[in-house]
Scaffold this motif. Sequence first.
Motif, PDB file in Angstrom:
ATOM      1  N   HIS A  96       0.802  -1.216  -0.004  1.00 56.90           N
ATOM      2  CA  HIS A  96       0.169  -0.049  -0.065  1.00 56.90           C
ATOM      3  C   HIS A  96       0.805   1.283  -0.072  1.00 56.90           C
ATOM      4  O   HIS A  96       0.460   2.245  -0.671  1.00 56.90           O
ATOM      5  CB  HIS A  96      -1.070  -0.078   1.153  1.00 56.90           C
ATOM      6  N   GLN A  97       1.832   1.291   0.861  1.00 63.03           N
ATOM      7  CA  GLN A  97       2.792   2.306   0.897  1.00 63.03           C
ATOM      8  C   GLN A  97       3.453   2.625  -0.309  1.00 63.03           C
ATOM      9  O   GLN A  97       3.564   3.928  -0.777  1.00 63.03           O
ATOM     10  CB  GLN A  97       3.716   2.371   1.969  1.00 63.03           C
ATOM     11  N   SER A  98       3.958   1.514  -1.047  1.00 60.39           N
ATOM     12  CA  SER A  98       4.646   1.691  -2.316  1.00 60.39           C
ATOM     13  C   SER A  98       3.950   2.322  -3.246  1.00 60.39           C
ATOM     14  O   SER A  98       4.357   3.023  -4.067  1.00 60.39           O
ATOM     15  CB  SER A  98       5.579   0.175  -2.601  1.00 60.39           C
ATOM     16  N   ARG A 141      10.063  13.805  -1.942  1.00 53.09           N
ATOM     17  CA  ARG A 141       8.676  13.940  -2.525  1.00 53.09           C
ATOM     18  C   ARG A 141       7.885  13.418  -1.432  1.00 53.09           C
ATOM     19  O   ARG A 141       6.796  13.999  -1.117  1.00 53.09           O
ATOM     20  CB  ARG A 141       8.605  13.113  -3.811  1.00 53.09           C
ATOM     21  N   THR A 142       8.112  12.197  -0.998  1.00 54.30           N
ATOM     22  CA  THR A 142       7.057  11.551  -0.055  1.00 54.30           C
ATOM     23  C   THR A 142       6.873  12.547   1.238  1.00 54.30           C
ATOM     24  O   THR A 142       5.807  12.626   1.726  1.00 54.30           O
ATOM     25  CB  THR A 142       7.444  10.241   0.336  1.00 54.30           C
ATOM     26  N   ARG A 143       8.170  12.882   1.865  1.00 50.54           N
ATOM     27  CA  ARG A 143       8.166  13.978   2.952  1.00 50.54           C
ATOM     28  C   ARG A 143       7.072  15.279   2.563  1.00 50.54           C
ATOM     29  O   ARG A 143       6.257  15.646   3.431  1.00 50.54           O
ATOM     30  CB  ARG A 143       9.292  14.137   3.333  1.00 50.54           C
ATOM     31  N   LEU A 144       7.446  15.547   1.432  1.00 48.47           N
ATOM     32  CA  LEU A 144       6.537  16.960   1.034  1.00 48.47           C
ATOM     33  C   LEU A 144       4.993  16.439   0.875  1.00 48.47           C
ATOM     34  O   LEU A 144       4.189  17.228   1.527  1.00 48.47           O
ATOM     35  CB  LEU A 144       6.960  17.332  -0.428  1.00 48.47           C
ATOM     36  N   LEU A 145       4.662  15.191   0.382  1.00 46.73           N
ATOM     37  CA  LEU A 145       3.263  14.966   0.332  1.00 46.73           C
ATOM     38  C   LEU A 145       2.711  14.807   1.735  1.00 46.73           C
ATOM     39  O   LEU A 145       1.625  15.057   1.861  1.00 46.73           O
ATOM     40  CB  LEU A 145       3.185  13.706  -0.597  1.00 46.73           C
ATOM     41  N   ARG A 146       3.288  14.209   2.415  1.00 49.34           N
ATOM     42  CA  ARG A 146       2.811  14.077   3.869  1.00 49.34           C
ATOM     43  C   ARG A 146       2.706  15.116   4.692  1.00 49.34           C
ATOM     44  O   ARG A 146       1.747  15.162   5.616  1.00 49.34           O
ATOM     45  CB  ARG A 146       4.020  12.729   4.551  1.00 49.34           C
ATOM     46  N   SER A 203       4.197   5.898  -5.164  1.00 45.55           N
ATOM     47  CA  SER A 203       4.776   5.737  -6.386  1.00 45.55           C
ATOM     48  C   SER A 203       4.011   6.501  -7.320  1.00 45.55           C
ATOM     49  O   SER A 203       4.343   6.474  -8.580  1.00 45.55           O
ATOM     50  CB  SER A 203       4.761   4.327  -6.991  1.00 45.55           C
ATOM     51  N   VAL A 204       2.912   7.266  -6.851  1.00 48.67           N
ATOM     52  CA  VAL A 204       2.055   8.029  -7.750  1.00 48.67           C
ATOM     53  C   VAL A 204       3.004   9.395  -8.564  1.00 48.67           C
ATOM     54  O   VAL A 204       3.610   9.958  -7.763  1.00 48.67           O
ATOM     55  CB  VAL A 204       0.661   8.534  -7.097  1.00 48.67           C
ATOM     56  N   SER A 244      -1.097  16.899  -0.620  1.00 54.23           N
ATOM     57  CA  SER A 244      -1.327  16.839  -1.902  1.00 54.23           C
ATOM     58  C   SER A 244      -0.232  17.784  -2.590  1.00 54.23           C
ATOM     59  O   SER A 244       0.444  18.601  -1.894  1.00 54.23           O
ATOM     60  CB  SER A 244      -2.658  17.217  -2.309  1.00 54.23           C
ATOM     61  N   VAL A 245      -0.226  17.610  -3.840  1.00 52.56           N
ATOM     62  CA  VAL A 245       0.763  18.733  -4.757  1.00 52.56           C
ATOM     63  C   VAL A 245       0.121  19.969  -4.563  1.00 52.56           C
ATOM     64  O   VAL A 245       0.878  20.931  -4.560  1.00 52.56           O
ATOM     65  CB  VAL A 245       0.639  18.051  -6.180  1.00 52.56           C
ATOM     66  N   GLU A 246      -1.405  20.051  -4.580  1.00 48.79           N
ATOM     67  CA  GLU A 246      -1.917  21.545  -4.378  1.00 48.79           C
ATOM     68  C   GLU A 246      -1.461  21.841  -3.260  1.00 48.79           C
ATOM     69  O   GLU A 246      -1.223  23.122  -3.026  1.00 48.79           O
ATOM     70  CB  GLU A 246      -3.565  21.307  -4.345  1.00 48.79           C
ATOM     71  N   GLY A 247      -1.132  21.192  -1.936  1.00 50.78           N
ATOM     72  CA  GLY A 247      -0.767  21.738  -0.644  1.00 50.78           C
ATOM     73  C   GLY A 247       0.418  22.287  -0.786  1.00 50.78           C
ATOM     74  O   GLY A 247       1.010  23.176  -0.236  1.00 50.78           O
TER      75      GLY A 247
END
Length: 579
Positions: free
Chosen positions: A518-520, A540-545, A524-525, A549-552
């Motif tokens: 699930h995490q991978s 990228r993962t740290r930014l999204l967490r 990986s999106v 979201s990308v908008e965030g």
Amino acid sequence: MDDEAVRGAARSLPADPGVYQFQRDDGTTLYVGKAVDLRARVRSYADPRSARIARMVERADELDFAVTDTETQALLLEANLIKRHQPKYNVRLKDDKSYPLVQLTDHPFPRIEVTRDPDEGATAYGPYTDRGRVETVVKAIRETYGLRGCSDHKFDGRERPCLDHDIGLCSAPCTGAIDRESYAEAVEAASRFFEGETGALADPIEREMEAAARAQEFERAANLRDRLAAVEAFHGGGGEAVASRGGERHVDVLGVAVEGDAATVARLHSEGGQLVERDQHRMDAPDGDERVADVLAAFVPQYYAERALPDALLLPEDPSDDDLRAWLDAEGVAVRVPGAGREAKLVDLALKNAHRRAGGRDELSALRDALGLDRRPARIEGVDVSHAQGKAVVGSDVTFVEGSAEKGDYRRKKLEEENDDYANMYRLVSWRARRAVAGRDDRPDPDLLLVDGGRGQLDAALDALDDAEWDVPAVALAKREEVVITPEGTHDWASDAPQLHVLQRVRDEAHRFAVQYHQSLRDSVDTALDDVDGIGPKTRTRLLRRFGSVEGVRAASVTELRDVEGVGPALAERIDRRL
């Protein structure tokens, strides 16, 4: 040992890689061997292949073994046990050749090199079986991070950089071309790679390869591609044994398994970075509810009271005993509870050995009797579902044979996105069952299907089995309560029940495998962040967490971006401009 004794010993062994020893009652080791499948290999000694081996088996009184994660680890441990015990029936090398290691010397500007005899105070990694691969990786590290490879004699007193600097292998710390702090950061990055963080070296090489391809420097891109493949395969080979830090020549790794009123402590011992010894010790736990930390707090002072203390202890948990800590500190023993990297893998290996010895009872026969099954469930499949509010929904299907994980038979499935655990479980089990009925699954049918969950998940799985007309018994194991649920009712077994332990191992592995997938899948999106130079998968993962979201991320200020680990001022500016 006669042929029946050998077959009986083999039946109790796991079908895992490892090392076995035929021994006398007095502890003398007669023969050491390695195996990809311990059970099958030892069984073959019931029909010895030579007169020499037949004499060895006849003289042996007992069999000892240790499991390993990989065949390569088994090879290294076998070689070191043969050197240590000099068994009579092994073909033995007369020299003292050892496997190569990589060392970072104890110097303000550490040198990196491949060696068989690490310097005193150096941080050593290894051993490794393929010297050529090690040298390729060390060269890649030097080209990426500029670590020096010259002797201290050549380093001292230089006024001009040497040829290594001219060809891009060294950052020339000898002439002050790089300051000590920056060089230390490069050494830290190299250390992270050898401790298991492949991306510490693979990510910069991949970025360089992509840049070369965009510049149409195709020959350079091809060379970088080959180097990247060697780097990514380095840790996959499983040849690493122990990472020893500066001055730590002797390291002990402890694993603990507590079952009822008894506990097993497995000890792995390394010298100079090589795994050379392992043993197991049984302990009484009269209260029946001792934690791993309690067992460690009791074992360490009792075991080492009459033995030499190691330079470092790697433990699965902190004993949380101030007196014990004070004693070890006074004796100069480093105590670590590693969370990741090579040391964590060693602790996992010690735990695996401890559980093997603790599980000496026939758990599967006990499970058959407790559940009233028609036959002993030698093959168990465990299933679980993982998702985040109905997004990135996945299912896992793990297999255990004779109580051991059969990772070659693991399967995973991406499911429809729906925030309904019961519907997701139905889809997962239906997928497995219909493939089995149609003959499209190359695995044997399990003797038991274990569902991670409660009554609702089990009912969904049973509906799927009925609809597919797949005749497989199924039960569920609920978390927290640790209650086993069957179609007929529930079982609340004692915490030391052997049949519960085997179900817990299967359940926990199914959960781990599902969460990992699930995490991978979630991480990986592809996102717009991938187009920003300098952002790797972890950043990228740290930014999204952090921003959701990308908008965030797009709405965040440069100051907020800089608060994220791994995002410096320059990268924060690039993200702000690009998004």
